[in-house]
Design a protein around this motif. Structure first.
Motif, PDB file in Angstrom:
ATOM      1  N   SER A  56       0.915  -1.204   0.108  1.00  0.00           N
ATOM      2  CA  SER A  56      -0.061   0.111   0.046  1.00  0.00           C
ATOM      3  C   SER A  56       0.637   1.222  -0.099  1.00  0.00           C
ATOM      4  O   SER A  56       0.383   2.291   0.059  1.00  0.00           O
ATOM      5  CB  SER A  56      -0.974  -0.075   1.273  1.00  0.00           C
ATOM      6  N   ASN A  57       1.957   1.114  -0.008  1.00  0.00           N
ATOM      7  CA  ASN A  57       2.888   2.169   0.069  1.00  0.00           C
ATOM      8  C   ASN A  57       3.036   3.021   1.502  1.00  0.00           C
ATOM      9  O   ASN A  57       3.630   4.175   1.658  1.00  0.00           O
ATOM     10  CB  ASN A  57       2.999   3.294  -1.155  1.00  0.00           C
ATOM     11  N   TYR A  58       2.642   2.239   2.218  1.00  0.00           N
ATOM     12  CA  TYR A  58       2.650   2.806   3.805  1.00  0.00           C
ATOM     13  C   TYR A  58       3.554   1.669   4.560  1.00  0.00           C
ATOM     14  O   TYR A  58       3.624   0.665   4.238  1.00  0.00           O
ATOM     15  CB  TYR A  58       1.392   2.823   4.537  1.00  0.00           C
ATOM     16  N   ILE A  59       4.097   2.247   5.462  1.00  0.00           N
ATOM     17  CA  ILE A  59       4.986   1.413   6.509  1.00  0.00           C
ATOM     18  C   ILE A  59       4.288   0.354   6.850  1.00  0.00           C
ATOM     19  O   ILE A  59       3.157   0.391   7.342  1.00  0.00           O
ATOM     20  CB  ILE A  59       5.682   1.949   7.575  1.00  0.00           C
ATOM     21  N   GLY A  60       4.695  -0.970   6.707  1.00  0.00           N
ATOM     22  CA  GLY A  60       4.180  -2.181   7.095  1.00  0.00           C
ATOM     23  C   GLY A  60       2.915  -2.822   6.308  1.00  0.00           C
ATOM     24  O   GLY A  60       2.124  -3.188   6.691  1.00  0.00           O
TER      25      GLY A  60
END
Length: 142
Positions: A78-82
């Motif tokens: 999702s291009n978010y961390i984690g």
């Protein structure tokens, strides 16, 4: 004598229907990619979209060898961390069986503008019905 180079205006495109029932994913995907690219034609030109339209039916009945249904995973982020998500091919088959064939074929096409144009000529359906009767597609045995 010079080498023949086809032009976009000279390309004649045909429609083919492929039944994916009891076919191995990799083998059928490579053949579909050849037809989408136009490598089966004697006038193949690498920088021109020479390919034909391919309709794949019965996508939910595709086969994978070995334990790939449980071991092979599809990842997205999702291009978010984690934000990494993973899904086995068995889960993916239940959710979206058309995506399995589309992803396999797309990976066998060029990764440029020409490849993105070629993948649009692939039509995948999970049942044995398709809405392209007017194009009079020819059955293709792979």
């Amino acid at each position: 004598m010079s080498t023949y180079m086809a032009k976009n205006e000279e390309v004649e495109r045909n429609w083919y229907v492929v039944d994916a029932e009891d076919k191995t994913l990799g083998r059928i995907s490579s053949k579909i990619a050849q037809y989408l690219r136009g490598k089966h034609k004697p006038t193949f030109t690498p920088h021109v979209d020479m390919g034909d339209f391919v309709i794949v039916v019965n996508a939910e009945k595709i086969k994978l060898s070995g334990n790939k249904w449980d071991q092979k995973k599809y990842y997205r982020h999702s291009n978010y961390i984690g934000g990494i998500k993973e899904m086995t091919y068995k889960e993916l088959l239940a959710k979206d069986p058309e995506f399995i064939i589309e992803k396999a074929v797309k990976g066998m096409l060029p990764g440029n503008k020409l490849g993105r144009k070629m993948i649009k000529k692939l039509k995948v359906y999970s049942g044995d019905k398709h809405p392209h009767k007017a194009q009079k597609p020819v059955k293709l045995e792979l």
